[in-house]
Scaffold this active site. Structure first.
Site, PDB file in Angstrom:
ATOM      1  CE  LYS A  89       2.317  -0.079   3.192  1.00  0.00           C
ATOM      2  NZ  LYS A  89       2.553   0.415   1.862  1.00  0.00           N
TER       3      LYS A  89
ATOM      4  CE  LYS B  27       9.197  -1.269   3.442  1.00  0.00           C
ATOM      5  NZ  LYS B  27       9.162  -0.479   2.251  1.00  0.00           N
TER       6      LYS B  27
ATOM      7  CE  LYS C 220       6.253   4.710  -1.794  1.00  0.00           C
ATOM      8  NZ  LYS C 220       6.854   4.272  -2.931  1.00  0.00           N
TER       9      LYS C 220
HETATM   10  P1  ATP Z   1       6.751   2.163   1.682  1.00  0.00           P
HETATM   11  O1  ATP Z   1       8.178   2.613   1.546  1.00  0.00           O
HETATM   12  O2  ATP Z   1       5.796   3.259   2.006  1.00  0.00           O
HETATM   13  O3  ATP Z   1       6.572   0.985   2.560  1.00  0.00           O
HETATM   14  P2  ATP Z   1       6.463   0.461  -0.520  1.00  0.00           P
HETATM   15  O4  ATP Z   1       7.486  -0.512  -0.063  1.00  0.00           O
HETATM   16  O5  ATP Z   1       5.076   0.011  -0.624  1.00  0.00           O
HETATM   17  O6  ATP Z   1       6.383   1.779   0.245  1.00  0.00           O
HETATM   18  P3  ATP Z   1       6.843   0.773  -3.318  1.00  0.00           P
HETATM   19  O7  ATP Z   1       6.994   2.023  -4.069  1.00  0.00           O
HETATM   20  O8  ATP Z   1       5.658  -0.034  -3.627  1.00  0.00           O
HETATM   21  O9  ATP Z   1       6.998   1.124  -1.818  1.00  0.00           O
HETATM   22  O10 ATP Z   1       8.122  -0.126  -3.418  1.00  0.00           O
HETATM   23  C1  ATP Z   1       8.821  -0.187  -4.574  1.00  0.00           C
HETATM   24  C2  ATP Z   1      10.017  -1.082  -4.451  1.00  0.00           C
HETATM   25  O11 ATP Z   1      10.947  -0.534  -3.520  1.00  0.00           O
HETATM   26  C3  ATP Z   1       9.729  -2.506  -3.964  1.00  0.00           C
HETATM   27  O12 ATP Z   1      10.456  -3.410  -4.768  1.00  0.00           O
HETATM   28  C4  ATP Z   1      10.238  -2.533  -2.569  1.00  0.00           C
HETATM   29  O13 ATP Z   1      10.702  -3.799  -2.188  1.00  0.00           O
HETATM   30  C5  ATP Z   1      11.398  -1.559  -2.647  1.00  0.00           C
HETATM   31  N1  ATP Z   1      11.698  -0.970  -1.335  1.00  0.00           N
HETATM   32  C6  ATP Z   1      10.841  -0.260  -0.560  1.00  0.00           C
HETATM   33  N2  ATP Z   1      11.453   0.124   0.577  1.00  0.00           N
HETATM   34  C7  ATP Z   1      12.726  -0.354   0.522  1.00  0.00           C
HETATM   35  C8  ATP Z   1      13.857  -0.292   1.414  1.00  0.00           C
HETATM   36  N3  ATP Z   1      13.785   0.342   2.557  1.00  0.00           N
HETATM   37  N4  ATP Z   1      15.008  -0.888   1.021  1.00  0.00           N
HETATM   38  C9  ATP Z   1      15.086  -1.537  -0.166  1.00  0.00           C
HETATM   39  N5  ATP Z   1      14.060  -1.635  -1.046  1.00  0.00           N
HETATM   40  C10 ATP Z   1      12.889  -1.064  -0.703  1.00  0.00           C
END
Ligand code: ATP
Ligand code: LTN
Length: 327
Positions: free
Chosen positions: A111, A193, A196
């Site tokens: 990030k 992965k 968002k």
């Molecule tokens: P971003 O998708 O922008 O990287 P983030 O991972 O920070 O956002 P959060 O909303 O904080 O998103 O994540 C919430 C949960 O979703 C966490 O437990 C994370 O591990 C899970 N998660 C995020 N992306 C994935 C993915 N592609 N596959 C499975 N689990 C995910």
């Protein structure tokens, strides 16, 4: 009976990776355990947020958890900023966390990449606040996606370090990472992965995408030049789509592969888009119904904050005493 806790950032849309990686596993652990689920608004502001949007996203997050099957009678549902003990404990943990261990965090490195000196201190310190979120409640199990494993490791290390220095205070938490869905990959790049914060909307399927959008995104998903539908690690784009298909339809990947024997990507993608829309549309209806009643959502979050605060303030009383600031 175990203490289960997880949290998600209320930073805009949630995608199917968030749903299958963290929300659905949390829902499935709900019965027979003591559960905590919250929207980490103080984590979200480590990157700039528009205040009006953030307010909207907090309600959307609560509506989504309820629509997914979170029962506020079984799960304490709240927003992080309402329990000031999270930031208070984070400060104390900051004093035992090492710069080196935070510098090694891959989420921070990803990030912060390209942002130079303008990266917020909050983004760097993000994992310490996350450790506080978890340790404050003596959490035993933390359902998260694969990408959070490293942050969980830090929470465990900080718990052990504090316990060694000041006496047994915190439970050392364990991650719970789902067998399937722990790492849904980007539709436009199966090497990364689904995220968002991806630069292209074609990277993810949002929980709010309509049928047309889902079909368009699935049709443009990166695959390979193969002609058969099979599950193999050498074809990561297809393997990811099969995983999504399986999770959305609740059919095994073997059953789906059998269904598409003799057929190609065209049929497969149409079938997957249909399965996804069949899964998403009842969820969207429920989310919208909850959003129509923001007062009820706020009442649920208020009640959750009150319950969480009672536990957190008792824990902080012990922590302050252990470190020697209580007279
Ligand atoms: P971003 O998708 O922008 O990287 P983030 O991972 O920070 O956002 P959060 O909303 O904080 O998103 O994540 C919430 C949960 O979703 C966490 O437990 C994370 O591990 C899970 N998660 C995020 N992306 C994935 C993915 N592609 N596959 C499975 N689990 C995910
Ligand atoms: N860091 C997580 C969100 C998060 C979290 C938590 C998850 C903050 N606090 C406590 C589990 C438990 C993320 O970026 N996905």
């Amino acid at each position: 009976m175990s203490r289960i806790l997880t949290a998600l950032q209320p930073s805009g849309i949630l995608h199917i990776g968030n749903y299958f990686g963290a929300i659905a596993p949390m829902v499935s652990l709900q019965d027979g355990n003591e559960n905590f689920l919250f929207a980490v608004d103080y984590h979200a502001i480590t990157v700039p947020q528009d205040p009006a949007e953030l307010r909207k996203n907090l309600l959307f997050a609560a509506a989504t958890y309820l629509a997914a099957g979170i029962d506020p009678e079984k799960t304490t549902l709240f927003q992080q900023s309402r329990v000031s003990e999270h930031t208070e404990l984070a400060w104390i943990l900051n004093t035992i966390a090492h710069m080196g261990e935070l510098e090694r965090m891959t989420q921070y490195k990803d990030k912060a990449a390209g942002k130079g000196e303008g990266v917020s201190v909050g983004l760097f310190d993000y994992p310490v606040l996350m450790a506080a979120d978890i340790l404050l409640y003596d959490t035993e199990i933390v359902p998260v996606g694969e990408d959070q494993k490293q942050h969980l490791e830090l929470a465990r290390d900080l718990a052990e370090r504090f316990n060694n220095r000041f006496g047994d205070t915190f439970t050392v938490p364990k991650p719970s990472i789902p067998k399937q869905g722990a790492r849904i990959m980007g539709l436009d790049d199966p090497a990364k992965k689904m995220s968002k914060s991806a630069s292209s909307e074609k990277n993810f399927i949002s929980l709010m995408d309509d049928e047309k959008t889902v079909l368009k995104k699935i049709k443009s998903a990166v695959t390979d030049s193969g002609t058969t539908i099979e599950y193999t690690k050498d074809r990561p784009g297809l393997a990811n789509l099969l995983t999504i298909y399986s999770l959305a339809s609740e059919k095994s990947t073997d059953a789906i592969v059998a269904e598409y024997e003799g057929k190609g990507y065209g049929d497969f993608k149409v079938g997957l888009a249909e399965a996804l829309s069949d899964f998403l549309s009842p969820l969207q209806e429920k989310i919208n119904a909850h959003l129509d009643d923001p007062k009820e959502l706020i009442a649920i979050l208020d009640k959750g904050a009150e319950k969480a605060k009672a536990i957190a303030s008792e824990k902080m009383r012990i922590v302050r005493d252990r470190i020697g600031v209580t007279l």
